[in-house]
Design a protein around this motif. Structure first.
Motif, short mmCIF file in Angstrom:
data_model
loop_
_atom_site.label_atom_id
_atom_site.label_comp_id
_atom_site.label_asym_id
_atom_site.label_seq_id
_atom_site.Cartn_x
_atom_site.Cartn_y
_atom_site.Cartn_z
N GLY A 1 -134.09 22.62 58.42
CA GLY A 1 -133.79 23.79 57.61
C GLY A 1 -133.54 23.43 56.15
O GLY A 1 -133.97 24.14 55.24
N VAL B 1 -139.17 29.91 59.22
CA VAL B 1 -137.95 29.48 58.54
C VAL B 1 -138.16 29.52 57.03
O VAL B 1 -137.34 30.07 56.28
CB VAL B 1 -137.55 28.06 58.99
N CYS C 1 -138.29 22.52 63.83
CA CYS C 1 -137.95 23.36 62.68
C CYS C 1 -138.98 23.22 61.56
O CYS C 1 -139.37 24.22 60.94
CB CYS C 1 -136.56 22.98 62.16
#
Length: 211
Positions: A49, A133, A127
């Motif tokens: 992230g 994201v 991720c």
């Protein structure tokens, strides 16, 4: 960024963190044998992230948003990776059943925790190959900034990743303790099957939507 905007963003992050997603199920899958691999997967996902936050702050994610081919390719790779993790989890569970034969009382062998590095890498890669994201950061973060800057965007991304990491670490700890309290191999195996199946289903859904 005003204090009210910051508090609003933190509240949004908390609400989003309690909504299960691919990373949550991935952490859950790694936590059944031991909390440490689950925590490692959570840290890996949080680091992913942060990488997306840097990408968005640098403006690179805007190019991804404009390129349908790049978006679909990244999404396809991410979906295939989730599918791979789900299938591998089911295969590993089958191997454990064969290797650790149950005794006459029906007690199965203790499951072997996944390597910390493998769990961390799985969280990170999962991720990184989830373009949603980056697009989420790209669409949402500017709404909470009075002036869009590299430092401000990165700071909000770090806050969101930190909150998500805390939530996933709690999931890892609670899941490992819950399974330890059950002490029932059949229940534990069923939970592992369900989590692996969800990962595989998420992978298929992601790859299909990309195609």
């Amino acid at each position: 960024m005003t204090p009210s905007l910051l508090l609003s963003f933190i509240g949004l992050c908390i609400l989003l963190s309690i909504t299960p997603g691919p990373d949550t199920f991935l952490v859950l899958r790694y936590s059944f044998a031991d909390a440490r691999p689950g925590i490692a997967a959570a840290v890996g996902s949080a680091l992913g992230g942060l990488v997306w936050a840097v990408v968005v702050a640098a403006g690179v994610a805007a190019l991804l948003e404009q390129s349908a081919t790049a978006y679909r390719l990244l999404k396809l790779i991410g979906g295939m990776y989730l599918l791979y993790l789900g299938i591998r989890a089911l295969i590993d569970l089958r191997k454990q059943r064969r290797a650790g034969a149950a005794d006459q009382a029906g007690q199965a062998a203790t499951p072997v925790p996944a390597p910390i590095r493998s769990a961390f890498a799985a969280g990170l890669v999962s991720c990184l190959f989830n373009p949603k994201v980056g697009l989420f950061y790209l669409a949402v973060l500017p709404q909470f900034l009075t002036e869009v800057t590299f430092a401000g965007t990165l700071a909000l991304g770090a806050i969101e990743s930190g909150i998500a990491a805390i939530e996933m670490v709690l999931v890892a700890v609670l899941a490992s303790r819950a399974v330890a309290l059950l002490r029932r191999p059949a229940v534990r195996d069923r939970l592992e099957q369900v989590s692996a199946g969800i990962l595989a289903a998420l992978g298929i859904g992601t790859a299909t939507s990309a195609a």
